[in-house]
Motif scaffolding. Structure first.
Motif, PDB file in Angstrom:
ATOM      1  N   LYS A  98      21.223   6.526  33.833  1.00 28.70           N
ATOM      2  CA  LYS A  98      22.481   7.448  34.504  1.00 28.70           C
ATOM      3  C   LYS A  98      23.055   8.649  33.470  1.00 28.70           C
ATOM      4  O   LYS A  98      22.929   8.288  32.321  1.00 28.70           O
ATOM      5  CB  LYS A  98      23.738   6.782  34.969  1.00 28.70           C
ATOM      6  CG  LYS A  98      24.475   5.961  34.174  1.00 28.70           C
ATOM      7  CD  LYS A  98      25.427   5.379  34.648  1.00 28.70           C
ATOM      8  CE  LYS A  98      26.589   4.506  33.633  1.00 28.70           C
ATOM      9  NZ  LYS A  98      27.484   3.902  34.015  1.00 28.70           N
ATOM     10  N   THR A  99      23.493   9.561  34.166  1.00 31.76           N
ATOM     11  CA  THR A  99      23.985  10.645  33.286  1.00 31.76           C
ATOM     12  C   THR A  99      25.488  10.196  32.725  1.00 31.76           C
ATOM     13  O   THR A  99      26.156   9.862  33.724  1.00 31.76           O
ATOM     14  CB  THR A  99      24.208  11.748  34.168  1.00 31.76           C
ATOM     15  OG1 THR A  99      22.729  12.332  34.609  1.00 31.76           O
ATOM     16  CG2 THR A  99      25.044  12.991  33.367  1.00 31.76           C
ATOM     17  N   ILE A 100      25.597  10.349  31.535  1.00 31.18           N
ATOM     18  CA  ILE A 100      26.990   9.670  31.059  1.00 31.18           C
ATOM     19  C   ILE A 100      27.781  11.107  30.675  1.00 31.18           C
ATOM     20  O   ILE A 100      27.100  12.092  30.115  1.00 31.18           O
ATOM     21  CB  ILE A 100      26.594   9.158  29.565  1.00 31.18           C
ATOM     22  CG1 ILE A 100      25.894   7.838  29.909  1.00 31.18           C
ATOM     23  CG2 ILE A 100      27.988   8.891  29.099  1.00 31.18           C
ATOM     24  CD1 ILE A 100      25.562   6.845  28.832  1.00 31.18           C
ATOM     25  N   THR A 101      28.928  11.097  30.939  1.00 27.77           N
ATOM     26  CA  THR A 101      30.015  12.475  30.574  1.00 27.77           C
ATOM     27  C   THR A 101      30.965  11.872  29.705  1.00 27.77           C
ATOM     28  O   THR A 101      31.662  11.055  29.955  1.00 27.77           O
ATOM     29  CB  THR A 101      30.549  12.777  31.851  1.00 27.77           C
ATOM     30  OG1 THR A 101      29.465  13.391  32.691  1.00 27.77           O
ATOM     31  CG2 THR A 101      31.756  14.099  31.680  1.00 27.77           C
ATOM     32  N   LEU A 123      34.407   7.506  21.096  1.00 28.35           N
ATOM     33  CA  LEU A 123      33.069   6.946  20.721  1.00 28.35           C
ATOM     34  C   LEU A 123      32.825   5.708  21.855  1.00 28.35           C
ATOM     35  O   LEU A 123      31.791   5.587  22.190  1.00 28.35           O
ATOM     36  CB  LEU A 123      33.012   6.354  19.583  1.00 28.35           C
ATOM     37  CG  LEU A 123      31.630   5.895  19.031  1.00 28.35           C
ATOM     38  CD1 LEU A 123      30.682   6.911  18.844  1.00 28.35           C
ATOM     39  CD2 LEU A 123      31.977   5.341  17.532  1.00 28.35           C
ATOM     40  N   GLY A 124      33.971   4.887  22.310  1.00 28.64           N
ATOM     41  CA  GLY A 124      33.469   4.065  23.343  1.00 28.64           C
ATOM     42  C   GLY A 124      33.329   4.839  24.700  1.00 28.64           C
ATOM     43  O   GLY A 124      32.144   4.141  25.228  1.00 28.64           O
ATOM     44  N   GLN A 125      33.600   5.719  25.228  1.00 30.38           N
ATOM     45  CA  GLN A 125      33.235   6.504  26.314  1.00 30.38           C
ATOM     46  C   GLN A 125      31.836   7.014  26.040  1.00 30.38           C
ATOM     47  O   GLN A 125      31.010   7.090  26.877  1.00 30.38           O
ATOM     48  CB  GLN A 125      34.051   7.694  26.478  1.00 30.38           C
ATOM     49  CG  GLN A 125      33.865   8.342  27.850  1.00 30.38           C
ATOM     50  CD  GLN A 125      34.721   9.471  28.144  1.00 30.38           C
ATOM     51  OE1 GLN A 125      35.132  10.236  27.001  1.00 30.38           O
ATOM     52  NE2 GLN A 125      34.782   9.687  29.324  1.00 30.38           N
ATOM     53  N   LEU A 126      31.130   7.427  24.828  1.00 25.86           N
ATOM     54  CA  LEU A 126      29.819   7.805  24.388  1.00 25.86           C
ATOM     55  C   LEU A 126      28.913   6.623  24.393  1.00 25.86           C
ATOM     56  O   LEU A 126      27.877   6.740  25.007  1.00 25.86           O
ATOM     57  CB  LEU A 126      29.769   8.654  23.103  1.00 25.86           C
ATOM     58  CG  LEU A 126      28.408   8.935  22.704  1.00 25.86           C
ATOM     59  CD1 LEU A 126      28.029  10.339  23.446  1.00 25.86           C
ATOM     60  CD2 LEU A 126      28.729   9.425  21.114  1.00 25.86           C
ATOM     61  N   ILE A 127      29.230   5.347  23.744  1.00 24.05           N
ATOM     62  CA  ILE A 127      28.429   4.684  23.510  1.00 24.05           C
ATOM     63  C   ILE A 127      28.814   3.259  24.094  1.00 24.05           C
ATOM     64  O   ILE A 127      28.166   2.592  24.988  1.00 24.05           O
ATOM     65  CB  ILE A 127      27.872   4.443  22.090  1.00 24.05           C
ATOM     66  CG1 ILE A 127      27.477   5.731  21.525  1.00 24.05           C
ATOM     67  CG2 ILE A 127      27.177   3.221  21.753  1.00 24.05           C
ATOM     68  CD1 ILE A 127      27.079   5.834  19.857  1.00 24.05           C
TER      69      ILE A 127
END
Length: 147
Positions: A98-101, A123-127
């Motif tokens: 899925k696309t992550i924003t 960083l939590g939102q990223l990875i």
């Protein structure tokens, strides 16, 4: 986008934004038009010195993503500093299909080119939120802190 009536600082910021617009295919051949040779680059994971090291980091990054783009939301440009608010949308094979924003902000300092660039993002939102098991823990912690 860029127009001939813009001041040099705004033109530099437009070159910067164009450089990163496509996460999969950044305009690495234009790195010397944007950054000084001894640029300092920081983000939550890396701290790099020099355009050559930044080039290597970006080359590696773009090989590892399936696709991605930056959506620029807002900016403030002053005499030698700019803040650019953005969303990065990307797909990475290790983080699912899925696309992550991710929302972030870049601070850059410059004379004629950028000599300091710091990206700030979650960083939590990223990875971490996209790693099985760990993602559920991180999301649960965020929810508990919000209440």
């Amino acid at each position: 986008m860029a127009d001939s009536n813009m001041d040099p600082n705004s033109l530099l910021i437009e070159r910067f934004k164009a450089f990163y617009l496509d996460v999969k295919h950044p305009k690495l051949d234009k790195i010397d038009d944007v950054y000084t040779e001894d640029v300092l680059f920081k983000d939550p994971v890396h701290e790099l010195r020099g355009a050559e090291n930044l080039h290597a980091y970006l080359s590696e990054m773009c090989v590892n993503v399936h696709s991605g783009r930056f959506e620029y939301l807002d900016q403030i440009v002053s005499e030698n500093t700019a803040y650019i608010k953005w969303n990065m949308h990307f797909k990475h094979p290790k983080l699912g299909n899925k696309t992550i924003t991710v929302r972030g902000i870049s601070q850059v300092q410059f004379n004629e080119r950028i000599y300091f660039h710091e990206d700030v993002y979650d960083l939590g939102q990223l990875i971490y939120e996209h790693v099985p098991l760990l993602g559920a823990v991180v999301k649960g912690l965020k929810k508990r802190l919000a209440n």
